[in-house]
Design a protein around this motif. Sequence first.
Motif, PDB file in Angstrom:
ATOM      1  N   ALA A 141       0.828  -1.197   0.000  1.00  0.00           N
ATOM      2  CA  ALA A 141       0.000   0.000   0.000  1.00  0.00           C
ATOM      3  C   ALA A 141       0.871   1.259   0.000  1.00  0.00           C
ATOM      4  O   ALA A 141       1.997   1.254   0.504  1.00  0.00           O
ATOM      5  CB  ALA A 141      -0.902   0.002   1.221  1.00  0.00           C
ATOM      6  N   PRO A 142       0.355   2.352  -0.563  1.00  0.00           N
ATOM      7  CA  PRO A 142       1.116   3.605  -0.551  1.00  0.00           C
ATOM      8  C   PRO A 142       1.564   4.024   0.849  1.00  0.00           C
ATOM      9  O   PRO A 142       2.658   4.571   0.998  1.00  0.00           O
ATOM     10  CB  PRO A 142       0.130   4.614  -1.155  1.00  0.00           C
ATOM     11  N   ALA A 143       0.750   3.749   1.858  1.00  0.00           N
ATOM     12  CA  ALA A 143       1.126   4.134   3.223  1.00  0.00           C
ATOM     13  C   ALA A 143       2.384   3.397   3.674  1.00  0.00           C
ATOM     14  O   ALA A 143       3.237   3.973   4.381  1.00  0.00           O
ATOM     15  CB  ALA A 143      -0.025   3.850   4.181  1.00  0.00           C
ATOM     16  N   GLU A 144       2.519   2.136   3.285  1.00  0.00           N
ATOM     17  CA  GLU A 144       3.717   1.397   3.669  1.00  0.00           C
ATOM     18  C   GLU A 144       4.928   1.905   2.886  1.00  0.00           C
ATOM     19  O   GLU A 144       6.042   1.930   3.417  1.00  0.00           O
ATOM     20  CB  GLU A 144       3.543  -0.102   3.463  1.00  0.00           C
ATOM     21  N   ARG A 145       4.728   2.306   1.632  1.00  0.00           N
ATOM     22  CA  ARG A 145       5.836   2.878   0.866  1.00  0.00           C
ATOM     23  C   ARG A 145       6.330   4.162   1.534  1.00  0.00           C
ATOM     24  O   ARG A 145       7.534   4.400   1.634  1.00  0.00           O
ATOM     25  CB  ARG A 145       5.409   3.174  -0.570  1.00  0.00           C
ATOM     26  N   SER A 146       5.401   4.985   1.971  1.00  0.00           N
ATOM     27  CA  SER A 146       5.772   6.215   2.662  1.00  0.00           C
ATOM     28  C   SER A 146       6.537   5.912   3.945  1.00  0.00           C
ATOM     29  O   SER A 146       7.588   6.519   4.225  1.00  0.00           O
ATOM     30  CB  SER A 146       4.514   7.027   2.986  1.00  0.00           C
ATOM     31  N   ALA A 147       6.050   4.935   4.700  1.00  0.00           N
ATOM     32  CA  ALA A 147       6.722   4.554   5.945  1.00  0.00           C
ATOM     33  C   ALA A 147       8.122   4.024   5.661  1.00  0.00           C
ATOM     34  O   ALA A 147       9.091   4.345   6.385  1.00  0.00           O
ATOM     35  CB  ALA A 147       5.884   3.506   6.679  1.00  0.00           C
ATOM     36  N   GLY A 240       7.617  -1.763   6.687  1.00  0.00           N
ATOM     37  CA  GLY A 240       7.886  -0.353   6.483  1.00  0.00           C
ATOM     38  C   GLY A 240       8.914   0.248   7.416  1.00  0.00           C
ATOM     39  O   GLY A 240       9.191   1.446   7.349  1.00  0.00           O
ATOM     40  N   GLY A 281       2.748   7.146  -2.856  1.00  0.00           N
ATOM     41  CA  GLY A 281       3.152   6.957  -1.467  1.00  0.00           C
ATOM     42  C   GLY A 281       4.560   7.440  -1.184  1.00  0.00           C
ATOM     43  O   GLY A 281       4.858   7.827  -0.044  1.00  0.00           O
TER      44      GLY A 281
END
Length: 357
Positions: A141-147, A240, A281
């Motif tokens: 998910a984009p949120a995990e990419r950001s993390a 992440g 993300g």
Amino acid sequence: MAEGSEAEREAKQFADWLAKRMPSAQALSVAPVLRSGATGFSSDTLLFDLAWRERGAEHRKALVVRRAPLGHRVFPAYDIPRQHRILRILATTDVPVPRTPWLEEDPAILGSPFFVMERIEGRIPTDNPPYHVGGWVTEIAPAERSALWWSGLDALASIHRLDWRALGLSFVDTPGAGGTPLLRQLDDYERFLAWATQGERHPTCEPALTWLRANRPREEEPVGFCWGDARPGNMIFQDGRCVAVLDWEMATLGNPVQDLAWWLFLDRHHSEGLGAPRLAGFPSRSQTVERWEERTALSARHVDYYEIFAAFRFAVIMIRVAQGFIAAGALPRDARLATNNIVTQLLSKMLGLPAPD
């Protein structure tokens, strides 16, 4: 990695070597583990599963052996004891690195000097395929990419906050007569370029080096400990979160912004260089620079210069990578990968040079 009988032979030699360092271990065995080979150009990495019995209890441990290359070398020198020393020092800090219990400088054991480190569970963003176009990073998910991005950048900042003098890391400084770390690195890569090209002209690297010398920062710059090969592909992540920073063969002293620039350029290589958009993300360049400045209390004012420096260094490295492919029979002898590749294409674009052909 070695396969079949060669892998089994190496496992037997490694087991015999380990037995002398673990005298209380009984029924010690070592099994080789296949790896994907999806990350990295220069290292020779062997994975082993270790099992033994001690005081009536069964034990298992996953190990990694980092060995100096046996054949084609990307870098002019590959100093295994230096890398091991760096990791042992970093293990005393808040930089997440694997434990490295043993170093062996005798090449008779596994063909070249090596050190042993623990194998840390997790996933590494792939370089082949680059993580913006393939591999597991495209599936999260984009949120995990950001993390992932922020955690990796925070680990990078922790490297740059180190008191390298107090830690005894002055030995990583690039040798030479230049009056600053940057000048010594430019001299070093000029020698690297001459060694790699064997005196032949390189249409992108030579004008890039001239530009870097003419446009280098003139004011006194901060000097810090630099990782050298700063990128997500040299980190292990769990959900992440960066749990290990790997590959220290390029470590040196310099303005830490050069690591940030390498981080940014390698991401650019994996996206723009392939004509692919960055995955949703991942934070932007400006957000990344701002976060790094906040975490390090350092200025990134020369990040554009150091991104060209990053592209130049990678272009020099690519000469040897291309020569390795040719030597292995993976490319024809007249292949032009040494001068025309994603790195030289981006570097030419950044400097307004003619596109390589």
